[in-house]
Design a protein around this motif. Structure first.
Motif, PDB file in Angstrom:
ATOM      1  N   LYS A   1       0.840  -1.198   0.000  1.00  0.00           N
ATOM      2  CA  LYS A   1       0.000   0.000   0.000  1.00  0.00           C
ATOM      3  C   LYS A   1       0.878   1.252   0.000  1.00  0.00           C
ATOM      4  O   LYS A   1       0.544   2.259  -0.622  1.00  0.00           O
ATOM      5  N   THR A   2       2.016   1.179   0.694  1.00  0.00           N
ATOM      6  CA  THR A   2       2.930   2.317   0.738  1.00  0.00           C
ATOM      7  C   THR A   2       3.420   2.694  -0.664  1.00  0.00           C
ATOM      8  O   THR A   2       3.463   3.872  -1.021  1.00  0.00           O
ATOM      9  N   GLU A   3       3.751   1.688  -1.468  1.00  0.00           N
ATOM     10  CA  GLU A   3       4.218   1.978  -2.830  1.00  0.00           C
ATOM     11  C   GLU A   3       3.127   2.660  -3.644  1.00  0.00           C
ATOM     12  O   GLU A   3       3.396   3.575  -4.423  1.00  0.00           O
ATOM     13  N   LEU A   4       1.896   2.204  -3.440  1.00  0.00           N
ATOM     14  CA  LEU A   4       0.773   2.816  -4.163  1.00  0.00           C
ATOM     15  C   LEU A   4       0.584   4.271  -3.721  1.00  0.00           C
ATOM     16  O   LEU A   4       0.428   5.177  -4.548  1.00  0.00           O
ATOM     17  N   LEU A   5       0.619   4.496  -2.411  1.00  0.00           N
ATOM     18  CA  LEU A   5       0.449   5.856  -1.883  1.00  0.00           C
ATOM     19  C   LEU A   5       1.553   6.782  -2.399  1.00  0.00           C
ATOM     20  O   LEU A   5       1.298   7.915  -2.790  1.00  0.00           O
ATOM     21  N   GLU A   6       2.774   6.276  -2.387  1.00  0.00           N
ATOM     22  CA  GLU A   6       3.898   7.085  -2.866  1.00  0.00           C
ATOM     23  C   GLU A   6       3.732   7.443  -4.335  1.00  0.00           C
ATOM     24  O   GLU A   6       4.005   8.573  -4.742  1.00  0.00           O
ATOM     25  N   ALA A   7       3.301   6.466  -5.117  1.00  0.00           N
ATOM     26  CA  ALA A   7       3.135   6.702  -6.559  1.00  0.00           C
ATOM     27  C   ALA A   7       2.079   7.779  -6.785  1.00  0.00           C
ATOM     28  O   ALA A   7       2.246   8.658  -7.630  1.00  0.00           O
ATOM     29  N   VAL A   8       0.995   7.734  -6.008  1.00  0.00           N
ATOM     30  CA  VAL A   8      -0.092   8.695  -6.184  1.00  0.00           C
ATOM     31  C   VAL A   8       0.351  10.097  -5.761  1.00  0.00           C
ATOM     32  O   VAL A   8       0.096  11.081  -6.458  1.00  0.00           O
ATOM     33  N   LEU A   9       1.050  10.171  -4.633  1.00  0.00           N
ATOM     34  CA  LEU A   9       1.508  11.480  -4.153  1.00  0.00           C
ATOM     35  C   LEU A   9       2.537  12.074  -5.118  1.00  0.00           C
ATOM     36  O   LEU A   9       2.511  13.278  -5.415  1.00  0.00           O
ATOM     37  N   THR A  10       3.421  11.230  -5.625  1.00  0.00           N
ATOM     38  CA  THR A  10       4.423  11.682  -6.587  1.00  0.00           C
ATOM     39  C   THR A  10       3.750  12.247  -7.835  1.00  0.00           C
ATOM     40  O   THR A  10       4.113  13.320  -8.329  1.00  0.00           O
TER      41      THR A  10
END
Lengths: 182, 182
Positions: free
Chosen positions: A49-58
């Motif tokens: 989930k962290t990777e997904l959140l990071e991708a979205v914020l980026t």
């Protein structure tokens, strides 16, 4: 990546942006449902989930940076600066929700997101400098305090869940402070 | 309550204010240690961590309200208003940490804390009205957007962990926006 995999990835990111932007505590399941893909597909693209959140914020930060770079070509640097400021504050509720979800996940912000944040700050600095040269922002407002104002206005609007007309009046007060005294 | 129980309660609150203001995720054990009392004593006064956090946040808000009421008697309403604004922003990092710890505990803010927050807002509104009558704040700045600015400046200063001189320059920009145009 094959075309259908790229499509799925884009759909997952769009769904995640909406879901986490509204509800920081949402689950990856909620994202899969809105994207119309299976949970296994989400995990294939974003193992955590962290990777997904990071991708979205980026992606959010990169879009803001692109918007700032686009506005930097404007013939009216004052209008460009204030328009960008207003856009960041208006979008802040959902962007901060994503940042908050990431903070709650207990992870330090990764390199890609940091780089995107840095790019956004530099583009904002460019808009500020041009607006100052055009006489639309006072010359003695330096980047650190002007950026602090941007962050503050964003967080103030989010925390107080301001109605748009109150948010606009708050921004009008801030902009009057940023404009050169005649 | 006996005098020694009152003393203990006051020491626990002072310690909790410091511990949670610095580290939102701190434990009740940390509070007991700094207060120099046993953990059982803490739990006798505050059966849950949430109750302790609420009590500390309420005390903070009541102190700010009292400070605003005290400043309301000032002969110089303009200086009083800006001094209070600056004090709230300066204290915000530790106050917000306590509010954040409470939010992380997943509890809705209790009635006492809400009442203290309301009292603080009303006292700030009083300072604003007097400063406007004295011509130190523009007459068209209404309470909602001025309060949003206060919250925004507080959160901006906290989020960006601003150095004091950047915070002061940010406040100078905000204050210029709040002052009447000559």
């Amino acid at each position: 990546m094959r075309a259908d995999a790229r499509d799925n990835r884009a759909r997952i990111m769009t769904a995640a942006d909406e879901v986490f932007g509204r509800t920081p505590g949402a689950s990856t399941d909620d994202v899969a449902r809105l994207a119309g893909v299976g949970i296994a597909t989400v995990f294939r693209h974003f193992p955590t989930k962290t990777e997904l959140l990071e991708a979205v914020l980026t992606l959010r930060l990169e879009r803001l940076r692109d918007r700032a770079l686009e506005l930097a070509d404007s013939d009216d640097p004052g209008t460009a600066f204030y328009a960008f400021f207003t856009q960041v504050v208006s979008e802040s509720a959902s962007k901060l929700a994503i940042a908050e979800a990431l903070a709650a996940a207990g992870t330090a912000i990764g390199a890609d997101t940091q780089k995107a944040g840095q790019g956004m700050r530099e583009a904002f600095d460019g808009l500020l400098t041009r607006a100052q040269r055009a006489g639309a922002v006072r010359a003695d407002a330096q980047f650190p305090e002007t950026y602090a104002l941007l962050i503050g206005a964003s967080r103030g609007a989010t925390a107080a869940a301001l109605e748009p007309h109150v948010r606009d009046r708050m921004l009008a007060l801030i902009y009057d402070g940023l404009k050169p005294r005649s």
